[in-house]
Design a protein around this motif. Structure first.
Motif, mmCIF file in Angstrom:
data_model
loop_
_atom_site.group_PDB
_atom_site.id
_atom_site.type_symbol
_atom_site.label_atom_id
_atom_site.label_comp_id
_atom_site.label_asym_id
_atom_site.label_seq_id
_atom_site.Cartn_x
_atom_site.Cartn_y
_atom_site.Cartn_z
ATOM 1 N N UNK A 167 0.823 -1.212 0.000
ATOM 2 C CA UNK A 167 0.000 0.000 0.000
ATOM 3 C C UNK A 167 0.857 1.262 0.000
ATOM 4 N N UNK A 168 1.962 1.225 0.712
ATOM 5 C CA UNK A 168 2.866 2.383 0.720
ATOM 6 C C UNK A 168 3.405 2.645 -0.683
ATOM 7 N N UNK A 169 3.710 1.578 -1.386
ATOM 8 C CA UNK A 169 4.192 1.720 -2.761
ATOM 9 C C UNK A 169 3.077 2.258 -3.659
ATOM 10 N N UNK A 170 1.865 1.734 -3.487
ATOM 11 C CA UNK A 170 0.728 2.188 -4.293
ATOM 12 C C UNK A 170 0.403 3.654 -4.022
ATOM 13 N N UNK A 171 0.494 4.066 -2.753
ATOM 14 C CA UNK A 171 0.169 5.452 -2.395
ATOM 15 C C UNK A 171 1.106 6.438 -3.068
ATOM 16 N N UNK A 172 2.375 6.066 -3.194
ATOM 17 C CA UNK A 172 3.366 6.863 -3.936
ATOM 18 C C UNK A 172 3.364 8.335 -3.524
ATOM 19 N N UNK A 173 3.266 8.582 -2.223
ATOM 20 C CA UNK A 173 3.342 9.949 -1.733
ATOM 21 C C UNK A 173 2.053 10.741 -1.807
ATOM 22 N N UNK A 174 0.969 10.125 -2.293
ATOM 23 C CA UNK A 174 -0.300 10.854 -2.429
ATOM 24 C C UNK A 174 -1.069 10.934 -1.116
ATOM 25 N N UNK A 175 -0.753 10.065 -0.181
ATOM 26 C CA UNK A 175 -1.380 10.051 1.129
ATOM 27 C C UNK A 175 -0.395 9.396 2.085
ATOM 28 N N UNK A 176 -0.494 9.724 3.363
ATOM 29 C CA UNK A 176 0.388 9.155 4.378
ATOM 30 C C UNK A 176 -0.223 7.865 4.912
ATOM 31 N N UNK A 177 0.595 6.834 5.032
ATOM 32 C CA UNK A 177 0.182 5.630 5.734
ATOM 33 C C UNK A 177 0.732 5.689 7.149
ATOM 34 N N UNK A 178 -0.156 5.526 8.104
ATOM 35 C CA UNK A 178 0.177 5.564 9.523
ATOM 36 C C UNK A 178 0.051 4.140 10.051
ATOM 37 N N UNK A 179 1.179 3.501 10.319
ATOM 38 C CA UNK A 179 1.159 2.108 10.763
ATOM 39 C C UNK A 179 0.797 2.044 12.238
ATOM 40 N N UNK A 180 -0.233 1.269 12.568
ATOM 41 C CA UNK A 180 -0.656 1.184 13.954
ATOM 42 C C UNK A 180 -1.269 -0.148 14.302
ATOM 43 N N UNK A 181 -1.357 -0.407 15.574
ATOM 44 C CA UNK A 181 -1.882 -1.599 16.229
ATOM 45 C C UNK A 181 -0.732 -2.551 16.552
ATOM 46 N N UNK A 182 -0.428 -2.644 17.825
ATOM 47 C CA UNK A 182 0.631 -3.528 18.273
ATOM 48 C C UNK A 182 2.027 -3.006 18.017
ATOM 49 N N UNK A 183 2.147 -1.736 17.617
ATOM 50 C CA UNK A 183 3.466 -1.141 17.395
ATOM 51 C C UNK A 183 4.087 -0.821 18.754
ATOM 52 N N UNK A 184 5.320 -1.251 18.948
ATOM 53 C CA UNK A 184 6.000 -0.987 20.216
ATOM 54 C C UNK A 184 7.507 -0.945 20.015
ATOM 55 N N UNK A 185 8.224 -0.838 21.116
ATOM 56 C CA UNK A 185 9.681 -0.682 21.044
ATOM 57 C C UNK A 185 10.389 -1.911 20.477
#
Length: 251
Positions: A167-185
């Motif tokens: 999806x990040x590749x598809x977005x190609x800078x047109x929108x920000x992808x915010x990765x979330x859920x279970x993200x931690x150190x």
């Protein structure tokens, strides 16, 4: 040099303050965390806005837990809550809605976007339960949303790395992808390295014991759903800092 943005999912004003002190760029203020987040109270928004001097305040607009198919009454509530967030000085809102077929509800989203004009808009994890994420991405871009909060259609963002990367590749800078859920150190660096995503959403919470000396642990405020009433999850400065520091070697 990569520039990262960190958003903390805050369940209280106390958590907002910890997020700010720990170095978060913004908070998503929510009530109803066990339900996945619902619209916080008037008082929460007012006091959070007063407390946050360096950190942006985003408000989730979600009238209830459950699915993302909203009745006409719920739609009216969402529009009023967006207006309320604006009047109370929020920097952004976090929202999302789907059709019965699991597509983005373009018609309702256009109404919500118009109401949110002038504020940043994040399409939340309703995205992760949509029918076709590739098509949904294009629909959300066409609506003018600023970002999409997503775990890549999986239970956690770490498990969703393959779709997040696509999806990040598809977005190609047109929108920000915010990765979330279970993200931690322990996993934020891996997610960043494998997806090239630069915005991250995490809670950095720890469980704090109540100071109550008298306790009646036989009664549950949730009725048949029993939770520990004397244990409270709160974002801590230490965990926010630790999670952010996990990306320092990549800067």
């Amino acid at each position: 040099m990569k520039q990262f943005q960190f958003e903390v999912c805050a369940n209280s004003v106390e958590s907002c303050l910890a997020a700010q002190k720990g170095g978060a760029h913004r908070v998503e203020l929510c009530a109803g965390i066990p339900e996945g987040g619902t619209t916080p109270s008037y008082g929460d928004i007012v006091i959070a806005r007063e407390a946050l001097q360096r950190t942006k305040l985003h408000i989730i607009i979600r009238p209830r837990g459950g699915d993302f198919l909203y009745s006409p009454v719920e739609q009216r509530i969402m529009l009023k809550d967006i207006d309320n967030a604006r009047q109370l000085g929020a920097d952004g809102v976090v929202l999302g809605c789907l059709t019965t077929d699991g597509d983005i509800d373009i018609s309702l989203m256009k109404q919500l976007m118009e109401a949110a004009q002038g504020m940043s808009v994040t399409f939340h994890r309703a995205f992760d339960v949509c029918r076709n994420p590739q098509k949904a991405l294009e629909d959300i871009i066409s609506l003018g949303c600023d970002r999409i909060l997503t775990s890549g259609g999986q239970a956690t963002a770490e498990q969703g790395i393959p779709l997040l990367k696509e999806l990040h590749r598809q977005a190609a800078g047109r929108i920000i992808l915010l990765a979330g859920c279970g993200v931690n150190e322990t996993n934020i660096a891996r997610i960043a390295q494998e997806t090239d995503i630069r915005e991250f959403h995490f809670s950095a919470r720890e469980s704090l014991r109540s100071d109550m000396t008298y306790r009646n642990e036989t009664v549950s405020m949730g009725g048949t759903v029993h939770i520990d009433e004397y244990l409270r999850p709160v974002t801590t400065v230490e965990r926010v800092e630790k999670t952010i520091r996990s990306l320092i070697p990549m800067r």
